[in-house]
Design a protein around this motif. Structure first.
Motif, PDB file in Angstrom:
ATOM      1  N   TYR A  13       0.850  -1.190   0.000  1.00 12.09           N
ATOM      2  CA  TYR A  13       0.000   0.000   0.000  1.00 12.09           C
ATOM      3  C   TYR A  13       0.881   1.233   0.000  1.00 12.09           C
ATOM      4  O   TYR A  13       2.001   1.197   0.486  1.00 12.09           O
ATOM      5  N   LYS A  14       0.345   2.317  -0.500  1.00 15.73           N
ATOM      6  CA  LYS A  14       1.048   3.597  -0.456  1.00 15.73           C
ATOM      7  C   LYS A  14       0.476   4.425   0.681  1.00 15.73           C
ATOM      8  O   LYS A  14      -0.285   5.358   0.470  1.00 15.73           O
ATOM      9  N   GLY A  15       0.832   4.045   1.896  1.00 13.62           N
ATOM     10  CA  GLY A  15       0.393   4.804   3.055  1.00 13.62           C
ATOM     11  C   GLY A  15      -0.547   4.025   3.954  1.00 13.62           C
ATOM     12  O   GLY A  15      -1.112   3.000   3.570  1.00 13.62           O
ATOM     13  N   ASN A  16      -0.707   4.539   5.155  1.00 15.51           N
ATOM     14  CA  ASN A  16      -1.517   3.873   6.166  1.00 15.51           C
ATOM     15  C   ASN A  16      -3.013   4.096   6.000  1.00 15.51           C
ATOM     16  O   ASN A  16      -3.805   3.222   6.325  1.00 15.51           O
ATOM     17  N   ALA A  17      -3.406   5.264   5.518  1.00 14.57           N
ATOM     18  CA  ALA A  17      -4.842   5.555   5.377  1.00 14.57           C
ATOM     19  C   ALA A  17      -5.540   4.578   4.433  1.00 14.57           C
ATOM     20  O   ALA A  17      -6.610   4.060   4.778  1.00 14.57           O
ATOM     21  N   PRO A  18      -4.990   4.271   3.257  1.00 20.11           N
ATOM     22  CA  PRO A  18      -5.659   3.300   2.393  1.00 20.11           C
ATOM     23  C   PRO A  18      -5.760   1.911   3.024  1.00 20.11           C
ATOM     24  O   PRO A  18      -6.746   1.203   2.812  1.00 20.11           O
ATOM     25  N   VAL A  19      -4.758   1.536   3.811  1.00 21.66           N
ATOM     26  CA  VAL A  19      -4.808   0.240   4.498  1.00 21.66           C
ATOM     27  C   VAL A  19      -5.988   0.226   5.465  1.00 21.66           C
ATOM     28  O   VAL A  19      -6.795  -0.713   5.474  1.00 21.66           O
ATOM     29  N   MET A  20      -6.091   1.267   6.279  1.00 18.03           N
ATOM     30  CA  MET A  20      -7.168   1.315   7.269  1.00 18.03           C
ATOM     31  C   MET A  20      -8.527   1.370   6.580  1.00 18.03           C
ATOM     32  O   MET A  20      -9.478   0.713   7.020  1.00 18.03           O
ATOM     33  N   LYS A  26     -13.512  -4.208   5.004  1.00 17.00           N
ATOM     34  CA  LYS A  26     -13.387  -5.674   4.930  1.00 17.00           C
ATOM     35  C   LYS A  26     -12.858  -6.150   3.584  1.00 17.00           C
ATOM     36  O   LYS A  26     -13.175  -7.236   3.122  1.00 17.00           O
ATOM     37  N   GLN A  27     -12.014  -5.315   2.965  1.00 19.07           N
ATOM     38  CA  GLN A  27     -11.349  -5.703   1.723  1.00 19.07           C
ATOM     39  C   GLN A  27     -10.075  -6.498   2.014  1.00 19.07           C
ATOM     40  O   GLN A  27      -9.583  -7.216   1.160  1.00 19.07           O
ATOM     41  N   ILE A  28      -9.527  -6.321   3.219  1.00 11.62           N
ATOM     42  CA  ILE A  28      -8.387  -7.104   3.690  1.00 11.62           C
ATOM     43  C   ILE A  28      -8.731  -7.649   5.074  1.00 11.62           C
ATOM     44  O   ILE A  28      -9.613  -7.130   5.756  1.00 11.62           O
ATOM     45  N   SER A  31      -4.106  -6.158   9.447  1.00  9.74           N
ATOM     46  CA  SER A  31      -3.045  -5.187   9.232  1.00  9.74           C
ATOM     47  C   SER A  31      -2.253  -5.068  10.520  1.00  9.74           C
ATOM     48  O   SER A  31      -2.780  -5.298  11.608  1.00  9.74           O
ATOM     49  N   CYS A  32      -1.000  -4.723  10.398  1.00 13.54           N
ATOM     50  CA  CYS A  32      -0.168  -4.440  11.556  1.00 13.54           C
ATOM     51  C   CYS A  32       0.303  -3.001  11.392  1.00 13.54           C
ATOM     52  O   CYS A  32       0.992  -2.677  10.430  1.00 13.54           O
ATOM     53  N   ASP A  33      -0.111  -2.143  12.287  1.00 17.61           N
ATOM     54  CA  ASP A  33       0.162  -0.718  12.142  1.00 17.61           C
ATOM     55  C   ASP A  33       0.451  -0.119  13.508  1.00 17.61           C
ATOM     56  O   ASP A  33       0.189  -0.730  14.541  1.00 17.61           O
ATOM     57  N   GLN A  34       0.962   1.087  13.529  1.00 19.97           N
ATOM     58  CA  GLN A  34       1.278   1.772  14.772  1.00 19.97           C
ATOM     59  C   GLN A  34       0.003   2.212  15.491  1.00 19.97           C
ATOM     60  O   GLN A  34      -0.981   2.586  14.863  1.00 19.97           O
ATOM     61  N   THR A  35       0.073   2.208  16.804  1.00 22.56           N
ATOM     62  CA  THR A  35      -1.096   2.619  17.588  1.00 22.56           C
ATOM     63  C   THR A  35      -1.463   4.071  17.342  1.00 22.56           C
ATOM     64  O   THR A  35      -2.624   4.439  17.503  1.00 22.56           O
ATOM     65  N   LYS A  45     -14.497   0.967  17.588  1.00 23.94           N
ATOM     66  CA  LYS A  45     -14.925  -0.390  17.235  1.00 23.94           C
ATOM     67  C   LYS A  45     -15.139  -0.594  15.735  1.00 23.94           C
ATOM     68  O   LYS A  45     -15.916  -1.452  15.315  1.00 23.94           O
ATOM     69  N   LEU A  46     -14.455   0.209  14.927  1.00 20.28           N
ATOM     70  CA  LEU A  46     -14.485  -0.010  13.478  1.00 20.28           C
ATOM     71  C   LEU A  46     -13.617  -1.200  13.099  1.00 20.28           C
ATOM     72  O   LEU A  46     -13.867  -1.860  12.092  1.00 20.28           O
ATOM     73  N   VAL A  47     -12.585  -1.454  13.904  1.00 15.44           N
ATOM     74  CA  VAL A  47     -11.722  -2.627  13.735  1.00 15.44           C
ATOM     75  C   VAL A  47     -11.449  -3.198  15.115  1.00 15.44           C
ATOM     76  O   VAL A  47     -11.643  -2.535  16.130  1.00 15.44           O
TER      77      VAL A  47
END
Length: 155
Positions: A13-20, A26-28, A31-35, A45-47
């Motif tokens: 991904y190109k950045g954290n926002a698209p991942v989130m 629910k497309q992925i 994810s492992c990301d920074q708090t 409670k979105l994830v």
């Protein structure tokens, strides 16, 4: 194979926002990301947060277990931010930087702000160029074989 014993497909991904966005949609699956990036979506409670990859729980997220507690033994990865300079720059112009950084990291307002965004300042003895160099070498030594074994690479 991964620390959880499952095959996982890495999706660049190109950045954290698209991942989130994709995780929420629910497309992925995970994810492992920074708090600092995940606190809002977890709190609302979105994830679902499963674990934090530090040695202990964060005071600001006491319900989120450390990886060891969640059954992910030896999964530790504490992301960090480092101050770096160009190699070609004269060292003399940066000699005071470690002392300035250490002073800033003792500021209660800065520590509170770090805690507010679910991160913690580095301990004073690690806020030196030598400590950063040692940590980076250690992290490369630790992760390089894992990354190679997974068949991953940087473009």
């Amino acid at each position: 194979m991964t620390a959880v014993g499952k095959e996982i497909l890495a999706v660049p991904y190109k950045g954290n926002a698209p991942v989130m966005n994709d995780l929420i949609a629910k497309q992925i699956d995970l994810s492992c990301d920074q708090t600092t990036n995940t606190t809002g979506p977890i709190a609302s409670k979105l994830v679902k947060g499963y674990a934090i990859t530090t040695k202990t729980r964060l005071a600001s997220m006491p319900d989120l277990p450390a990886a060891d507690e969640a059954g992910l033994k030896d999964l530790k990865s504490a992301p960090g931010t480092a101050s770096m300079r160009q190699r070609e720059r004269p060292t003399t112009s940066f000699r005071s930087w470690p002392k300035t950084l250490q002073e800033a990291l003792r500021d209660p307002d800065l520590v509170k702000r770090f805690n507010d965004i679910n991160t913690e300042p580095v301990p004073q003895d690690q806020a030196t160029p030598e400590a950063l160099r040692a940590q980076l070498i250690s992290e490369v030594d630790r992760w390089a074989p894992i990354i190679r074994a997974a068949g991953q690479f940087a473009d």
